[in-house]
Structures are given as C-alpha cells and as structure tokens.
Design a protein around this motif. Structure first.
Motif, PDB file in Angstrom:
ATOM      1  N   PHE A 274      -0.312   7.171   8.533  1.00  0.00           N
ATOM      2  CA  PHE A 274      -1.160   6.112   8.028  1.00  0.00           C
ATOM      3  C   PHE A 274      -2.050   5.714   9.205  1.00  0.00           C
TER       4      PHE A 274
ATOM      5  N   GLU B 230       1.880   3.099  -0.327  1.00  0.00           N
ATOM      6  CA  GLU B 230       1.051   2.153   0.429  1.00  0.00           C
ATOM      7  C   GLU B 230       1.185   0.830  -0.314  1.00  0.00           C
TER       8      GLU B 230
ATOM      9  N   THR C  52      -6.922  -0.005  -0.367  1.00  0.00           N
ATOM     10  CA  THR C  52      -6.149   0.151   0.857  1.00  0.00           C
ATOM     11  C   THR C  52      -7.046   0.071   2.087  1.00  0.00           C
TER      12      THR C  52
END
Length: 187
Positions: free
Chosen positions: A57, A79, A89
């Motif tokens: 990530f 997520e 995101t």
C-alpha cells in the motif's frame, strides 16, 4: 482454495458445509509485478486473500512514493478506509512481485456475515489482528529509532527478500541514503 480453507480453519471452528458456501463466493486473480488492484481515487469493493506473492500500500506520486503497508502470502485484507465508508482510497495497492489472490465482493461478505456466525467471528478476529498490527507499527514509529525499526523489519526474512530497498526505506520513514548508512553500521 485449500490454502484459504486452512487459513479460515486456523482462526475459527466452522462446519464443512458453511465453509463450502463461503469458498464458493471467492474468485481468483493473478497480478503481475507492478500491477494494481486499487489506485488512488478508486473505491474499494473487495476483500482479498493472498495465496502467493506480496503487495504494498503506498501513497504519493512517482517521485515521492511513501509505502504505508506491505502484505504477503496468507494475509486476508482490504482497504478498509475506503471499503466501509465507500470513499475514494488514498492508497495505491500494487504487486511487488507476481501475486495470486482470492477475492470476495463486499456485498457477498456482508451476506455471509449475516448467515454464518463463524464467518462473522472470522471477520472480527481478522480485523482485531489487523488493528493490533497497526497499533504496533504506530508505537514502533513513535518509540524506536530508524535503526531499531530496521532491525525489527529484518526479523521478517520473507519481507527482506521481496521488498526493494527504496520501498523498505519508505516503509521505515527514512531516505534510501539513511537506510544505506544504517545497513553499513550494522554489518
């Protein structure tokens, strides 16, 4: 699916027929190195299990990528800051190497939570463990020096082999040059 089945059974006691229902909701996907499952601005709609490979990530652009999280084989994740509120995101989730995943849609996950108490328990245990991992990472950043964080990171031999030095430095919150100095001092 045996790998996911074993993973689920390592967390909860579940009936064979319930496990079959759960597994039937998963699909497979393969990512090549540098391929994404989610990019900044997209909305997460799936939960994933890593059969093999590794993902990171990160946020930021090409010049300034900051690695926030690295996950490897036998991890169940999503997520969460995008999935539950259905907000875009802030992260990119990229394969560090060829990665095989199993995934389930958020809506199917919710239906299974309502139908199968053991699956709801699995979800609770999974997210509690993830919260503990995040808390430990925060405490590490607040209480350990960069060298101590690196020594802690080195304890995971799998990650050391898989994650490029530049991404390790970013994950540790230091520059590649600082990491180079730390590695030199340790030898």
């Amino acid at each position: 699916m045996k790998q996911l089945s074993d993973f689920i059974r390592s967390k909860v006691i579940i009936k064979a027929d319930e496990l079959e229902i759960i597994l039937s909701n998963f699909q497979e996907m393969t990512l090549e190195r540098r391929q994404f499952i989610l990019k900044t601005g997209q909305i997460a709609n799936h939960y994933y299990f890593i059969k093999s490979g590794a993902l990171r990530f990160y946020y930021g652009d090409f010049e300034e990528q900051l690695t926030a999280w690295v996950i490897v084989k036998d991890e169940f994740f999503t997520e969460i800051s995008s999935l539950n509120p259905q907000l875009p995101t802030r992260f990119n989730i990229e394969a560090i190497e060829k990665t095989e995943l199993l995934y389930i849609h958020k809506n199917d996950m919710e239906i299974l939570y309502k139908q199968i108490p053991a699956w709801q328990e699995f979800g609770r245990i999974t997210w509690e463990n993830m919260a503990i991992r995040m808390i430990n990472q925060i405490i590490s950043f607040q209480t350990l020096s960069a060298e101590q964080r690196y020594l802690e990171f080195m304890q995971d031999a799998e990650l050391m082999k898989r994650v490029p030095v530049k991404q390790i430095a970013s994950y540790l919150g230091i520059t590649p040059n600082a990491l180079s100095r730390i590695r030199k001092n340790i030898k």
